[in-house]
Scaffold this motif. Structure first.
Motif, short mmCIF file in Angstrom:
data_model
loop_
_atom_site.label_atom_id
_atom_site.label_comp_id
_atom_site.label_asym_id
_atom_site.label_seq_id
_atom_site.Cartn_x
_atom_site.Cartn_y
_atom_site.Cartn_z
N TYR A 266 0.86 -1.17 0.00
CA TYR A 266 0.00 0.00 0.00
C TYR A 266 0.90 1.23 0.00
N ARG A 267 0.52 2.20 -0.83
CA ARG A 267 1.26 3.47 -0.87
C ARG A 267 0.27 4.62 -0.79
N SER A 268 0.53 5.53 0.11
CA SER A 268 -0.25 6.77 0.19
C SER A 268 0.43 7.76 -0.75
N GLU A 269 -0.23 8.07 -1.86
CA GLU A 269 0.37 8.93 -2.91
C GLU A 269 -0.18 10.34 -2.84
N ARG A 270 0.62 11.28 -3.35
CA ARG A 270 0.27 12.71 -3.40
C ARG A 270 1.31 13.38 -4.29
N CYS A 271 1.31 14.70 -4.31
CA CYS A 271 2.37 15.44 -4.98
C CYS A 271 3.71 15.02 -4.37
N HIS A 272 4.71 14.85 -5.21
CA HIS A 272 6.02 14.42 -4.76
C HIS A 272 6.94 15.60 -4.44
N HIS A 273 6.44 16.81 -4.55
CA HIS A 273 7.18 18.03 -4.21
C HIS A 273 8.61 17.97 -4.76
N CYS A 274 8.66 17.85 -6.06
CA CYS A 274 9.92 17.66 -6.78
C CYS A 274 10.85 18.87 -6.67
N ALA A 275 12.11 18.59 -6.50
CA ALA A 275 13.11 19.66 -6.49
C ALA A 275 13.28 20.24 -7.90
N ASN A 276 13.04 19.40 -8.92
CA ASN A 276 13.11 19.83 -10.31
C ASN A 276 11.71 19.62 -10.92
N ALA A 277 10.77 20.46 -10.47
CA ALA A 277 9.36 20.26 -10.78
C ALA A 277 8.97 20.74 -12.18
N PRO A 278 8.55 19.83 -13.06
CA PRO A 278 8.13 20.24 -14.41
C PRO A 278 6.89 21.14 -14.37
N CYS A 279 6.04 20.98 -13.36
CA CYS A 279 4.83 21.80 -13.25
C CYS A 279 5.19 23.26 -13.01
N VAL A 280 6.28 23.51 -12.33
CA VAL A 280 6.73 24.88 -12.07
C VAL A 280 7.32 25.48 -13.35
N ARG A 281 8.13 24.68 -14.04
CA ARG A 281 8.77 25.17 -15.27
C ARG A 281 7.77 25.52 -16.36
N CYS A 282 6.66 24.78 -16.45
CA CYS A 282 5.73 24.99 -17.56
C CYS A 282 4.62 25.99 -17.25
N CYS A 283 4.52 26.46 -16.02
CA CYS A 283 3.42 27.35 -15.64
C CYS A 283 3.60 28.72 -16.29
N PRO A 284 2.64 29.15 -17.12
CA PRO A 284 2.80 30.42 -17.83
C PRO A 284 2.61 31.67 -16.96
N THR A 285 2.03 31.51 -15.79
CA THR A 285 1.75 32.69 -14.94
C THR A 285 2.64 32.78 -13.71
N GLY A 286 3.42 31.73 -13.43
CA GLY A 286 4.21 31.71 -12.21
C GLY A 286 3.39 31.28 -11.00
N SER A 287 2.17 30.86 -11.23
CA SER A 287 1.32 30.40 -10.14
C SER A 287 1.93 29.18 -9.45
N SER A 288 2.39 28.22 -10.22
CA SER A 288 3.09 27.06 -9.66
C SER A 288 4.50 27.51 -9.32
N PRO B 145 -3.66 30.24 -6.15
CA PRO B 145 -4.94 30.22 -6.87
C PRO B 145 -5.31 31.57 -7.49
N ASP B 146 -4.78 32.66 -6.95
CA ASP B 146 -5.09 33.98 -7.51
C ASP B 146 -4.36 34.25 -8.82
N LYS B 147 -3.23 33.58 -9.03
CA LYS B 147 -2.48 33.74 -10.28
C LYS B 147 -2.82 32.68 -11.31
N CYS B 148 -3.34 31.54 -10.85
CA CYS B 148 -3.60 30.41 -11.74
C CYS B 148 -4.77 30.71 -12.67
N ILE B 149 -4.57 30.41 -13.95
CA ILE B 149 -5.63 30.63 -14.95
C ILE B 149 -6.32 29.32 -15.32
N GLY B 150 -5.90 28.22 -14.67
CA GLY B 150 -6.55 26.93 -14.90
C GLY B 150 -6.27 26.32 -16.26
#
Length: 177
Positions: free
Chosen positions: A52-74, A86-91
């Motif tokens: 059994y594994r309790s999974e969630r965000c892995h809080h990566c040191a080299n996070a692709p979600c941060v690199r690709c975010c066009p608004t800097g929200s991530s 959430p105020d910067k995120c455009i969804g």
């Protein structure tokens, strides 16, 4: 400081208390989740192993979600915790598509949401909700750079695995095996 979480797969029973605690603590909308339980079966009959594994965000040191975010929200906050403003995120969902762990979801209010390691609790010196309710005490959270932290000790003394390391993300979620 480098926050991380370790989950002892030999002690986790897959009860889901961590999932419910997260949903309640973070007011996650019904039908969505920031974390979930994975059942992994390996081996061949009759020699099978269930993990059994309790999974969630892995809080990566080299996070692709941060690199690709066009608004800097991530972004990466103190201690390496990956957050969404959430105020910067455009969804747009670019971060959802780039996450190799499927750890993000489109919140009904129009932004993308995910696990925050309960940063609002951590800033007050408390443990994340999931850690504090675990009935088997299989979850460890803290600063990996502090050799005296429980998570640091567990990662040093036990064998562990990290998921999808070939993606180059440097995940900060450790599964003790």
């Amino acid at each position: 400081m480098r926050y991380a979480m370790a989950i002892d797969t030999k002690k986790c029973i897959g009860c889901g208390d961590c999932v419910v605690a997260c949903q309640v603590e973070n007011k996650v909308p019904e039908g969505f989740c920031r974390e979930w339980i994975v059942e992994a079966l390996s081996g061949t009959y009759p020699n099978l192993d269930l993990e059994y594994r309790s999974e969630r965000c892995h809080h990566c040191a080299n996070a692709p979600c941060v690199r690709c975010c066009p608004t800097g929200s991530s972004h990466i906050a103190e201690g390496g915790i990956v957050l969404v403003d959430p105020d910067k995120c455009i969804g747009c969902g670019a971060c959802i598509a780039s996450c190799p762990y499927d750890a993000r979801y489109p919140h009904p209010d129009g932004y993308v949401d995910k696990c925050t390691f309960c940063i609002h609790k951590v800033r007050k010196g408390e443990q994340p909700a999931c850690v504090s309710v675990c009935p088997t005490n299989c979850m460890y959270f803290g600063d990996l750079d502090d050799p005296n932290s429980e998570v640091s000790k567990k990662v040093k003394e036990r064998k562990y695995k990290r998921m999808k390391t070939e993606a180059g993300t440097d995940p900060q979620l450790y599964f003790l095996i």
